[in-house]
Design an enzyme around this catalytic site. Structure first.
Site, mmCIF file in Angstrom:
data_model
loop_
_atom_site.group_PDB
_atom_site.id
_atom_site.type_symbol
_atom_site.label_atom_id
_atom_site.label_comp_id
_atom_site.label_asym_id
_atom_site.label_seq_id
_atom_site.Cartn_x
_atom_site.Cartn_y
_atom_site.Cartn_z
ATOM 1 C CG HIS A 100 33.931 45.673 39.579
ATOM 2 N ND1 HIS A 100 33.422 44.616 40.300
ATOM 3 C CD2 HIS A 100 34.960 45.172 38.860
ATOM 4 C CE1 HIS A 100 34.099 43.526 40.021
ATOM 5 N NE2 HIS A 100 35.049 43.838 39.141
ATOM 6 C CD GLU A 101 37.924 46.964 37.121
ATOM 7 O OE1 GLU A 101 38.939 46.532 37.716
ATOM 8 O OE2 GLU A 101 37.153 46.221 36.477
#
Length: 229
Positions: A100-101
């Site tokens: 996600h990051e």
């Protein structure tokens, strides 16, 4: 004796309950899928590096940072900072959060417009948050609806920031869910587990929007009421 406005409780309590439930759900999902290892054996840091490499991004650093779920992407330093539970472990939770990051890094590289807008809103939201409370407190003490309304207007920058954050976070997760499979980080079946962690985390941002909107509505109603007195 401190006085608590009953009207404030009407608006604050639902926001606190929603935020609390969202946080509990996120921690529950993270804990559940922290016990499930990815078949690839990749740690969160390795998964993020694989995803960035597959996207042709070679100028983003990946660092370990202290804290629990303190993971974030710093666009100014072009650095992914991952907490120990994400950086070092090979669970579906760790991989989901790390990817996600990495999705934010992909947004940055692609010039994703909502992310640019959110970055521009950061100083405005910080200043608005700081000044709004001062104006609102003084407005209540002086029984000045005009000052409270000024505070509400300043606080609206915080609300706007939280709203703009929603598409940024959703898109980062969508990129992660797609690329973690195509990059060989997780299988199709494992993606569902990692995705549940990301969906739960997204609900905390939804809760933040609801809470900030309720707070803003309270300030506006109180300012209007005070101006009528």
């Amino acid at each position: 004796m401190f006085y608590i406005d009953p009207m404030y409780l009407v608006f604050a309590i639902p926001g606190l309950i929603i935020a609390g439930l969202a946080s509990m759900y996120t921690h529950s999902m993270f804990a559940e899928y922290s016990r499930k290892r990815a078949s690839s054996g990749m740690t969160g840091a390795e998964a993020a590096a694989r995803m960035l490499a597959r996207a042709g991004i070679n100028d983003v650093k990946i660092e370990r940072v202290d804290g629990f779920l303190s993971d974030h992407y710093d666009p100014l330093a072009k650095t992914l900072r991952l907490s120990p539970k994400v950086y070092d472990e090979d669970s579906l939770s760790a991989i989901g959060v790390a990817c996600h990051e990495a999705g934010h890094a992909l947004q940055h590289a692609a010039g994703y417009f909502p992310m640019h807008i959110r970055s521009q809103l950061v100083p405005m939201a910080n200043i608005g948050s700081y000044l709004s409370y001062g104006a609102i407190i003084v407005g209540f003490l002086m029984h000045s609806g005009h000052l409270v309304m000024i505070g509400a207007i300043l606080f609206s920058a915080v609300v706007l920031f939280s709203i703009v954050t929603l598409p940024v976070e959703w898109d980062a997760s969508a990129r992660a869910k797609k690329l973690m499979v195509s990059s060989g980080i997780v299988s199709e079946q494992e993606r569902d587990g990692a995705g549940k962690v990301l969906n739960a985390a997204f609900m905390t941002y939804v809760a933040a929007v609801i809470s900030s909107l309720l707070t803003l509505l309270y300030y506006i109603l109180r300012a209007t009421s005070m101006n009528r007195d």
